[in-house]
Design a protein around this motif. Sequence first.
Motif, PDB file in Angstrom:
ATOM      1  N   HIS A  44      83.220  87.133  92.280  1.00  0.00           N
ATOM      2  CA  HIS A  44      82.907  86.867  92.930  1.00  0.00           C
ATOM      3  C   HIS A  44      82.182  85.587  92.205  1.00  0.00           C
ATOM      4  CE1 HIS A  44      82.498  91.640  94.153  1.00  0.00           C
ATOM      5  NE2 HIS A  44      83.062  90.473  95.841  1.00  0.00           N
ATOM      6  N   ASP A  45      81.485  85.511  91.876  1.00  0.00           N
ATOM      7  CA  ASP A  45      80.924  83.905  91.432  1.00  0.00           C
ATOM      8  C   ASP A  45      82.034  82.949  91.470  1.00  0.00           C
ATOM      9  OD1 ASP A  45      78.991  85.103  91.198  1.00  0.00           O
ATOM     10  OD2 ASP A  45      77.719  84.907  89.619  1.00  0.00           O
ATOM     11  N   ARG A  48      83.418  82.414  94.547  1.00  0.00           N
ATOM     12  CA  ARG A  48      82.280  81.359  95.303  1.00  0.00           C
ATOM     13  C   ARG A  48      82.442  80.035  95.301  1.00  0.00           C
ATOM     14  NH1 ARG A  48      79.086  85.504  94.784  1.00  0.00           N
ATOM     15  NH2 ARG A  48      79.090  87.401  95.698  1.00  0.00           N
ATOM     16  N   TRP A  49      82.230  79.491  93.698  1.00  0.00           N
ATOM     17  CA  TRP A  49      82.384  78.303  93.427  1.00  0.00           C
ATOM     18  C   TRP A  49      83.996  77.036  93.257  1.00  0.00           C
ATOM     19  CZ3 TRP A  49      86.599  76.101  90.012  1.00  0.00           C
ATOM     20  CH2 TRP A  49      86.263  74.799  89.944  1.00  0.00           C
ATOM     21  N   ASP A  51      86.657  75.661  96.034  1.00  0.00           N
ATOM     22  CA  ASP A  51      86.977  75.338  96.704  1.00  0.00           C
ATOM     23  C   ASP A  51      88.170  75.895  97.666  1.00  0.00           C
ATOM     24  OD1 ASP A  51      84.730  73.995  97.206  1.00  0.00           O
ATOM     25  OD2 ASP A  51      85.193  72.478  96.452  1.00  0.00           O
ATOM     26  N   TYR A  68      89.256  90.409  97.856  1.00  0.00           N
ATOM     27  CA  TYR A  68      87.624  89.578  97.933  1.00  0.00           C
ATOM     28  C   TYR A  68      88.013  89.970  99.404  1.00  0.00           C
ATOM     29  CZ  TYR A  68      86.924  89.648  92.777  1.00  0.00           C
ATOM     30  OH  TYR A  68      87.153  90.361  91.542  1.00  0.00           O
ATOM     31  N   LEU A  71      85.373  87.400 100.542  1.00  0.00           N
ATOM     32  CA  LEU A  71      85.223  85.601 100.468  1.00  0.00           C
ATOM     33  C   LEU A  71      86.400  84.527 100.240  1.00  0.00           C
ATOM     34  CD1 LEU A  71      84.228  86.882  96.984  1.00  0.00           C
ATOM     35  CD2 LEU A  71      82.757  84.904  98.315  1.00  0.00           C
ATOM     36  N   LYS A  75      88.577  80.271 103.144  1.00  0.00           N
ATOM     37  CA  LYS A  75      88.901  79.303 101.741  1.00  0.00           C
ATOM     38  C   LYS A  75      91.031  79.001 101.793  1.00  0.00           C
ATOM     39  CE  LYS A  75      85.591  80.311  98.623  1.00  0.00           C
ATOM     40  NZ  LYS A  75      85.042  79.374  98.385  1.00  0.00           N
TER      41      LYS A  75
END
Length: 109
Positions: A44-45, A48-49, A51, A68, A71, A75
């Motif tokens: 997840h991290d 999220r990081w 772009d 995911y 998330l 994107k």
Amino acid sequence: MNVLFICSRNQWRSPTAEQVFRRYPALSVRSAGTSRNARKRVSHDLLRWADVICVMEQKHKDRLMAEYPRLLENKPLHILDIPDDYRYMDPALVTQLEELVPEVLGIND
């Protein structure tokens, strides 16, 4: 721009992409794998990081979308269509990455 490169085991293709694009000043790059056996697993991290996410094959996108979906909703996710035929820093792999990725990301050297 934070770019995450993803393959299956984070052994050859995505670490090569990470290494190649580290030298681009406009990019911050990391790599991960979708497999349970990946050296560095997608998280997840990491998602999220990022772009922008570049996957090597359609199956990687499919796995990410299954695990995911929220998330990844907004994107950019690009499929590079690079098969698992290369070793780490294989010159042919480097050439393919250098031809595909800047165009996909809209950047120049």
